[in-house]
Design a protein around this motif. Structure first.
Motif, PDB file in Angstrom:
ATOM      1  N   ALA A 189      25.396-101.822  26.310  1.00 21.53           N
ATOM      2  CA  ALA A 189      24.523-102.874  25.802  1.00 21.53           C
ATOM      3  C   ALA A 189      23.615-102.334  24.711  1.00 21.53           C
ATOM      4  O   ALA A 189      23.091-101.230  24.816  1.00 21.53           O
ATOM      5  CB  ALA A 189      23.692-103.464  26.936  1.00 21.53           C
ATOM      6  N   VAL A 190      23.431-103.126  23.665  1.00 20.59           N
ATOM      7  CA  VAL A 190      22.458-102.792  22.628  1.00 20.59           C
ATOM      8  C   VAL A 190      21.789-104.091  22.176  1.00 20.59           C
ATOM      9  O   VAL A 190      22.461-105.092  21.920  1.00 20.59           O
ATOM     10  CB  VAL A 190      23.110-102.059  21.431  1.00 20.59           C
ATOM     11  CG1 VAL A 190      24.157-102.911  20.740  1.00 20.59           C
ATOM     12  CG2 VAL A 190      22.055-101.595  20.438  1.00 20.59           C
ATOM     13  N   VAL A 191      20.473-104.068  22.141  1.00 20.47           N
ATOM     14  CA  VAL A 191      19.730-105.239  21.680  1.00 20.47           C
ATOM     15  C   VAL A 191      19.787-105.274  20.161  1.00 20.47           C
ATOM     16  O   VAL A 191      19.456-104.290  19.500  1.00 20.47           O
ATOM     17  CB  VAL A 191      18.264-105.192  22.158  1.00 20.47           C
ATOM     18  CG1 VAL A 191      17.470-106.349  21.550  1.00 20.47           C
ATOM     19  CG2 VAL A 191      18.200-105.246  23.683  1.00 20.47           C
ATOM     20  N   ILE A 192      20.229-106.414  19.613  1.00 20.54           N
ATOM     21  CA  ILE A 192      20.252-106.566  18.159  1.00 20.54           C
ATOM     22  C   ILE A 192      20.099-108.033  17.797  1.00 20.54           C
ATOM     23  O   ILE A 192      20.910-108.872  18.183  1.00 20.54           O
ATOM     24  CB  ILE A 192      21.519-105.958  17.525  1.00 20.54           C
ATOM     25  CG1 ILE A 192      21.492-106.100  15.996  1.00 20.54           C
ATOM     26  CG2 ILE A 192      22.793-106.544  18.124  1.00 20.54           C
ATOM     27  CD1 ILE A 192      22.543-105.263  15.278  1.00 20.54           C
ATOM     28  N   ASP A 193      19.011-108.324  17.093  1.00 18.79           N
ATOM     29  CA  ASP A 193      18.762-109.647  16.544  1.00 18.79           C
ATOM     30  C   ASP A 193      19.051-109.555  15.056  1.00 18.79           C
ATOM     31  O   ASP A 193      18.321-108.886  14.315  1.00 18.79           O
ATOM     32  CB  ASP A 193      17.306-110.048  16.791  1.00 18.79           C
ATOM     33  CG  ASP A 193      16.959-111.432  16.234  1.00 18.79           C
ATOM     34  OD1 ASP A 193      17.753-111.973  15.434  1.00 18.79           O
ATOM     35  OD2 ASP A 193      15.893-111.944  16.590  1.00 18.79           O
ATOM     36  N   VAL A 194      20.114-110.211  14.603  1.00 16.81           N
ATOM     37  CA  VAL A 194      20.571-110.043  13.223  1.00 16.81           C
ATOM     38  C   VAL A 194      19.589-110.612  12.206  1.00 16.81           C
ATOM     39  O   VAL A 194      19.735-110.361  11.003  1.00 16.81           O
ATOM     40  CB  VAL A 194      21.967-110.653  13.010  1.00 16.81           C
ATOM     41  CG1 VAL A 194      22.967-110.054  13.986  1.00 16.81           C
ATOM     42  CG2 VAL A 194      21.944-112.184  13.123  1.00 16.81           C
ATOM     43  N   THR A 195      18.592-111.359  12.675  1.00 13.55           N
ATOM     44  CA  THR A 195      17.585-111.915  11.761  1.00 13.55           C
ATOM     45  C   THR A 195      16.350-111.039  11.646  1.00 13.55           C
ATOM     46  O   THR A 195      15.409-111.398  10.936  1.00 13.55           O
ATOM     47  CB  THR A 195      17.150-113.328  12.206  1.00 13.55           C
ATOM     48  OG1 THR A 195      16.421-113.240  13.436  1.00 13.55           O
ATOM     49  CG2 THR A 195      18.352-114.244  12.388  1.00 13.55           C
ATOM     50  N   ASP A 196      16.346-109.885  12.314  1.00 13.82           N
ATOM     51  CA  ASP A 196      15.148-109.051  12.375  1.00 13.82           C
ATOM     52  C   ASP A 196      15.452-107.623  11.937  1.00 13.82           C
ATOM     53  O   ASP A 196      16.253-106.931  12.564  1.00 13.82           O
ATOM     54  CB  ASP A 196      14.596-109.058  13.803  1.00 13.82           C
ATOM     55  CG  ASP A 196      13.324-108.250  13.927  1.00 13.82           C
ATOM     56  OD1 ASP A 196      13.402-107.113  14.437  1.00 13.82           O
ATOM     57  OD2 ASP A 196      12.265-108.729  13.491  1.00 13.82           O
ATOM     58  N   ASP A 197      14.798-107.184  10.866  1.00 12.71           N
ATOM     59  CA  ASP A 197      15.048-105.847  10.314  1.00 12.71           C
ATOM     60  C   ASP A 197      14.788-104.746  11.335  1.00 12.71           C
ATOM     61  O   ASP A 197      15.579-103.796  11.451  1.00 12.71           O
ATOM     62  CB  ASP A 197      14.163-105.603   9.089  1.00 12.71           C
ATOM     63  CG  ASP A 197      14.606-106.386   7.869  1.00 12.71           C
ATOM     64  OD1 ASP A 197      15.801-106.707   7.764  1.00 12.71           O
ATOM     65  OD2 ASP A 197      13.746-106.696   7.009  1.00 12.71           O
ATOM     66  N   ALA A 198      13.685-104.849  12.062  1.00 16.23           N
ATOM     67  CA  ALA A 198      13.322-103.798  13.005  1.00 16.23           C
ATOM     68  C   ALA A 198      14.338-103.709  14.141  1.00 16.23           C
ATOM     69  O   ALA A 198      14.692-102.608  14.583  1.00 16.23           O
ATOM     70  CB  ALA A 198      11.924-104.057  13.566  1.00 16.23           C
ATOM     71  N   SER A 199      14.807-104.841  14.608  1.00 18.27           N
ATOM     72  CA  SER A 199      15.803-104.857  15.675  1.00 18.27           C
ATOM     73  C   SER A 199      17.103-104.205  15.228  1.00 18.27           C
ATOM     74  O   SER A 199      17.701-103.400  15.955  1.00 18.27           O
ATOM     75  CB  SER A 199      16.068-106.309  16.115  1.00 18.27           C
ATOM     76  OG  SER A 199      17.135-106.367  17.036  1.00 18.27           O
ATOM     77  N   VAL A 200      17.523-104.531  14.021  1.00 20.85           N
ATOM     78  CA  VAL A 200      18.769-103.950  13.492  1.00 20.85           C
ATOM     79  C   VAL A 200      18.604-102.447  13.285  1.00 20.85           C
ATOM     80  O   VAL A 200      19.494-101.654  13.626  1.00 20.85           O
ATOM     81  CB  VAL A 200      19.179-104.651  12.182  1.00 20.85           C
ATOM     82  CG1 VAL A 200      20.367-103.941  11.537  1.00 20.85           C
ATOM     83  CG2 VAL A 200      19.525-106.114  12.452  1.00 20.85           C
ATOM     84  N   ALA A 201      17.470-102.026  12.746  1.00 26.07           N
ATOM     85  CA  ALA A 201      17.220-100.595  12.530  1.00 26.07           C
ATOM     86  C   ALA A 201      17.226 -99.830  13.848  1.00 26.07           C
ATOM     87  O   ALA A 201      17.753 -98.706  13.930  1.00 26.07           O
ATOM     88  CB  ALA A 201      15.892-100.409  11.813  1.00 26.07           C
TER      89      ALA A 201
END
Length: 238
Positions: A49-61
């Motif tokens: 599992a990996v948390v990733i919100d494609v609309t959020d730069d910090a989440s993607v980083a």
């Protein structure tokens, strides 16, 4: 061992694609905006599992750092997407060109277009280290200008604006990235009208059928096609 990230994978096509690729021997990072839903889905499949919100730069980083620390990435599947208000009705009429507004379109474009660019750009350094990097962009038959402008077809009958616009943009992103990175296999795919939450499960295909082309393109060799637009039957017209 091939390492794959699938965005929006805690359910629907992403979940089924993860299941299939794990069975094929991939190490799969199951991307999800919601940490708990992602964890449960990953445990069910044997994914990471990996948390990733494609609309959020910090989440993607943060997702990039996690996957880089674990060893890198070979395949990126940009699956996360929304339909927004498309397909809904207002005063008994389907929302189409006469009623669409910028505010209706903005979240669709933010997720489906900017999200693909954000995630792909962020993971490029990891993909460039792979011996056989692949990017699969989940598009739609509604992205085909040929199909949408051909009377008598299901695509022609669809009146919405935001979703087709977003997926047509995904196709252009696919072509331009493929030209810029010729050593990568970068393609857009049309899963077909699949029963998922995106369409209120009105689709005529199962997720097993819809995931077929995504899985096939995720497993391309270095001599496979790039810069293309495909469904299960072959190449689609732009």
């Amino acid at each position: 061992m091939t390492t794959t990230l699938i965005t929006g994978a805690n359910k629907g096509l992403g979940f089924e694609t993860a299941r299939r690729l794990i069975a094929a021997g991939h190490t799969v990072y199951l991307g999800s905006r919601d940490a708990e839903r992602g964890r449960r889905a990953a445990e069910q499949l044997g994914a990471r599992a990996v948390v990733i919100d494609v609309t959020d730069d910090a989440s993607v980083a943060a997702a990039v750092k996690t996957i880089e620390a674990d060893g890198g990435l070979d395949v990126l599947i940009n699956n996360a997407g929304i339909a927004g208000i498309e397909g809904e009705t207002r005063d008994g009429a389907e929302i189409g060109a006469a009623a669409v507004t910028v505010d209706m379109m903005r979240p669709i474009v933010e997720t489906n277009v900017f999200g693909v660019v954000r995630v792909t750009h962020a993971f490029l350094p990891l993909l460039q280290r792979s011996a056989a990097p692949v990017v699969v962009n989940v598009s739609s038959g509604l992205a085909s200008l040929t199909k949408v402008s051909t009377p008598g077809t299901p695509a022609y009958a669809y009146l919405g604006v935001g979703y087709p616009v977003s997926k047509a943009a995904v196709n252009m992103i696919t072509v331009q990235f493929a030209k810029a990175f010729p050593t990568m296999r970068i393609n857009a795919v049309e899963p077909g009208y699949t029963a998922t939450d995106l369409n209120g499960h009105t689709g005529t295909q199962t997720v097993e059928e819809g995931a077929e082309i995504i899985v096939r393109m995720a497993e391309l060799d270095t001599d496979g096609p790039t810069g293309g637009y495909f469904d299960n039957a072959g190449t689609l017209p732009w």
